[in-house]
Scaffold this active site. Structure first.
Site, PDB file in Angstrom:
ATOM      1  N   CYS A 263      50.174 -34.204 -19.182  1.00 40.70           N
ATOM      2  CA  CYS A 263      49.338 -33.839 -18.187  1.00 40.70           C
ATOM      3  C   CYS A 263      49.720 -33.411 -16.865  1.00 40.70           C
ATOM      4  CB  CYS A 263      48.305 -34.941 -17.967  1.00 40.70           C
ATOM      5  SG  CYS A 263      47.138 -35.116 -19.375  1.00 40.70           S
TER       6      CYS A 263
HETATM    7  C1  UDX Z   1      48.120 -39.003 -16.661  1.00 39.03           C
HETATM    8  C2  UDX Z   1      47.039 -39.619 -15.888  1.00 39.03           C
HETATM    9  O1  UDX Z   1      47.268 -41.119 -15.409  1.00 39.03           O
HETATM   10  C3  UDX Z   1      45.684 -39.501 -16.428  1.00 39.03           C
HETATM   11  O2  UDX Z   1      44.548 -40.071 -15.566  1.00 39.03           O
HETATM   12  C4  UDX Z   1      45.532 -38.305 -16.955  1.00 39.03           C
HETATM   13  O3  UDX Z   1      44.153 -37.906 -17.572  1.00 39.03           O
HETATM   14  C5  UDX Z   1      46.704 -37.632 -18.095  1.00 39.03           C
HETATM   15  O4  UDX Z   1      47.731 -37.795 -17.350  1.00 39.03           O
HETATM   16  P1  UDX Z   1      49.650 -40.120 -18.593  1.00 39.03           P
HETATM   17  O5  UDX Z   1      50.095 -38.714 -18.744  1.00 39.03           O
HETATM   18  O6  UDX Z   1      49.018 -40.831 -20.100  1.00 39.03           O
HETATM   19  O7  UDX Z   1      48.176 -40.018 -17.937  1.00 39.03           O
HETATM   20  O8  UDX Z   1      50.582 -41.146 -18.136  1.00 39.03           O
HETATM   21  P2  UDX Z   1      50.748 -42.046 -16.815  1.00 39.03           P
HETATM   22  O9  UDX Z   1      50.511 -43.286 -17.085  1.00 39.03           O
HETATM   23  O10 UDX Z   1      49.806 -41.405 -15.719  1.00 39.03           O
HETATM   24  O11 UDX Z   1      52.179 -41.374 -16.428  1.00 39.03           O
HETATM   25  C6  UDX Z   1      52.584 -40.258 -16.212  1.00 39.03           C
HETATM   26  C7  UDX Z   1      54.144 -39.986 -15.882  1.00 39.03           C
HETATM   27  O12 UDX Z   1      54.541 -40.714 -14.786  1.00 39.03           O
HETATM   28  C8  UDX Z   1      55.070 -40.952 -17.058  1.00 39.03           C
HETATM   29  O13 UDX Z   1      56.399 -40.348 -17.296  1.00 39.03           O
HETATM   30  C9  UDX Z   1      55.406 -42.311 -16.242  1.00 39.03           C
HETATM   31  O14 UDX Z   1      56.786 -42.810 -16.724  1.00 39.03           O
HETATM   32  C10 UDX Z   1      55.531 -41.716 -14.687  1.00 39.03           C
HETATM   33  N1  UDX Z   1      55.044 -42.837 -14.012  1.00 39.03           N
HETATM   34  C11 UDX Z   1      53.839 -43.268 -13.512  1.00 39.03           C
HETATM   35  C12 UDX Z   1      56.276 -43.001 -12.810  1.00 39.03           C
HETATM   36  O15 UDX Z   1      57.407 -42.316 -12.899  1.00 39.03           O
HETATM   37  N2  UDX Z   1      56.121 -43.800 -11.939  1.00 39.03           N
HETATM   38  C13 UDX Z   1      54.731 -44.607 -11.811  1.00 39.03           C
HETATM   39  O16 UDX Z   1      54.543 -45.507 -10.970  1.00 39.03           O
HETATM   40  C14 UDX Z   1      53.693 -44.328 -12.520  1.00 39.03           C
END
Ligand code: UDX
Length: 426
Positions: A263
């Site tokens: 996403c």
């Molecule tokens: C995301 C959104 O959270 C969700 O609302 C949307 O609909 C789709 O995209 P997702 O891609 O499943 O969801 O994962 P998410 O938990 O948001 O993490 C995305 C990326 O950010 C991951 O690579 C994660 O490791 C990274 N991340 C997340 C960080 O590096 N630091 C953080 O504090 C949180």
């Protein structure tokens, strides 16, 4: 009925069935339909298969590849097909166009009122300017008269998708008119969440602005983390300190090797492309993206600083998925990191509890270990790239078989007691 049984479609279908609706999942892929009919989830998502089986058992969920049969009698038709990126980062609307035209053709003879609900992530103006004309042309009907039109974005995180669907922070209902929005709101009548009513393009923008904000928050904390690292400050303490400010909040302040997944990269790129298309230069979002690209590979600079050239060295890679609790490796930092290590002549032993099958397709020529300890055997260095719970439980003994104790964390997950560990921002 839910058209497109991918990630979003399946969670929407299974979730709505669990809330008491009768759902038909439609997908062109017959193999997927056969799996669904047999109660098997085509993708790994905690709790999804059990909920799918329950919905089938209660007679609330069926699956078909026959769209005419699927939409017959449905009061609401969800479009949940994928919206991938074109090579230039802009959104590829071909699946949305095709799905809209197919639905339009399938409802041509209908006399009763129904609502088409776009759940796929689409850039502002798409529902009005692309979906609407495709539906009208193929159905011979006029939106707002023969049928209603709604844009209802999803906010599902992989690994927590079903919970996110059933217990959302909010439900956004963008509609062409009052009547369409009322039908959509009624579908969610037994969901405990604030419901926000908007027009179509505002709902579309809320989805992009939300993801762009979260990606920005992570890039921000990564930048702070990079500065902290140089100053010998633990970025996680700093995040805790700023997160206690209610205006900032504690979530999404984990610094590391940046954001990946299906996403954030795609949606930020699509928003940037849309902004440029309408003559606006999105400088902040451009930099958020550039910072993330650099962040992914910072760990390689650290590795080189610690061990010199990696040529001929054995590197253990723990974690391949873009985050924990998923087998998804789309835009995972591990892909590029492994590619660079290979190019530099390193030997790689990788381990991931779920994502090795997917990575094997991209990098077939590295070793896939059966366990953490097998990956660490005789390793000259270890890179931790995914925040799997399994890694949090590792003790010093698990690293004992390494040839030299260089443990670099791209995600902060190892226990504090692990000696010799160093993080990208801590
Ligand atoms: C995301 C959104 O959270 C969700 O609302 C949307 O609909 C789709 O995209 P997702 O891609 O499943 O969801 O994962 P998410 O938990 O948001 O993490 C995305 C990326 O950010 C991951 O690579 C994660 O490791 C990274 N991340 C997340 C960080 O590096 N630091 C953080 O504090 C949180």
């Amino acid at each position: 009925m839910v058209g497109g049984s991918g990630y979003v479609g399946l969670c929407t279908g299974v979730g709505l069935a669990g809330k008491g609706h009768v759902v038909v999942c439609i997908d062109q892929d017959q193999a997927k339909v056969a799996m669904l009919q047999a109660g098997k989830s085509p993708l790994y998502e905690p709790g999804l298969e059990a909920a799918l089986k329950a919905a089938i058992g209660q007679g609330r969920l069926t699956a078909t590849s026959d769209i005419d049969k699927g939409v017959a009698g449905c009061q609401a038709i969800f479009i949940t097909v994928g919206t991938p990126s074109n090579a230039d980062g802009s959104i590829d609307l071909s699946y949305i166009k095709a799905a809209s035209a197919q639905i339009g053709a399938a409802v041509r003879g209908r006399k009763d009122y129904f609502v088409v609900i776009v759940k796929s992530t689409v850039v502002p103006e798409t529902t009005e300017k692309v979906v609407r004309p495709a539906l009208e042309q193929a159905s011979g009907k006029v939106a707002g008269k023969g049928f209603g039109l709604v844009m209802n974005p999803e906010f599902l995180r992989e690994g927590k998708a079903l919970d996110d669907f059933l217990m959302p922070d909010r439900i956004v209902i963008g509609s062409l008119d009052q009547r369409s929005g009322d039908v959509a709101e009624q579908i969610y009548h037994n969901f405990q969440a604030p419901k926000l009513r908007t027009d179509l393009k505002t709902a579309e923008m809320i989805k992009y602005a939300g993801n762009a904000m979260l990606a920005t928050k992570i890039s921000f904390i990564n930048e702070i983390g990079n500065i902290c690292k140089l100053l010998g400050i633990d970025a996680y303490k700093v995040a805790e300190g700023i997160g206690l400010d209610k205006r900032i909040g504690p979530h999404f302040l984990n610094s590391g090797i940046g954001w990946g997944g299906s996403c954030f990269p795609k949606d930020v790129a699509a928003l940037v492309a849309k902004a440029k298309e309408i003559g606006y230069e999105p400088r902040l979002l451009d930099e958020v993206t550039a910072l993330n690209a650099r962040q992914k590979v910072r760990i390689l600079d650290m590795l080189e600083r610690r061990m010199g050239s990696v040529k001929g060295k054995r590197i253990a890679v723990l974690g391949l998925a873009f985050k924990n609790d998923t087998d998804d490796i789309r835009d995972a930092p591990s892909i590029e990191i492994i590619g660079a290590l290979k190019k530099a002549g390193a030997t790689i032993a990788a381990y991931d509890p779920q994502a090795m099958g997917n990575m094997r397709k991209l990098h077939p020529d590295i070793t896939y270990a059966k366990s953490v300890t097998a990956a660490l055997e005789a390793a000259d260095a270890c890179l931790v790239l995914t925040e799997w719970k399994e890694f949090a439980a590792l003790g010093n003994r698990d690293f004992a078989a390494m040839r030299s104790r260089i443990i670099l964390e791209g995600r902060r997950v190892l226990a504090d007691s692990i000696s010799g560990r160093e993080g990208v921002c801590w």
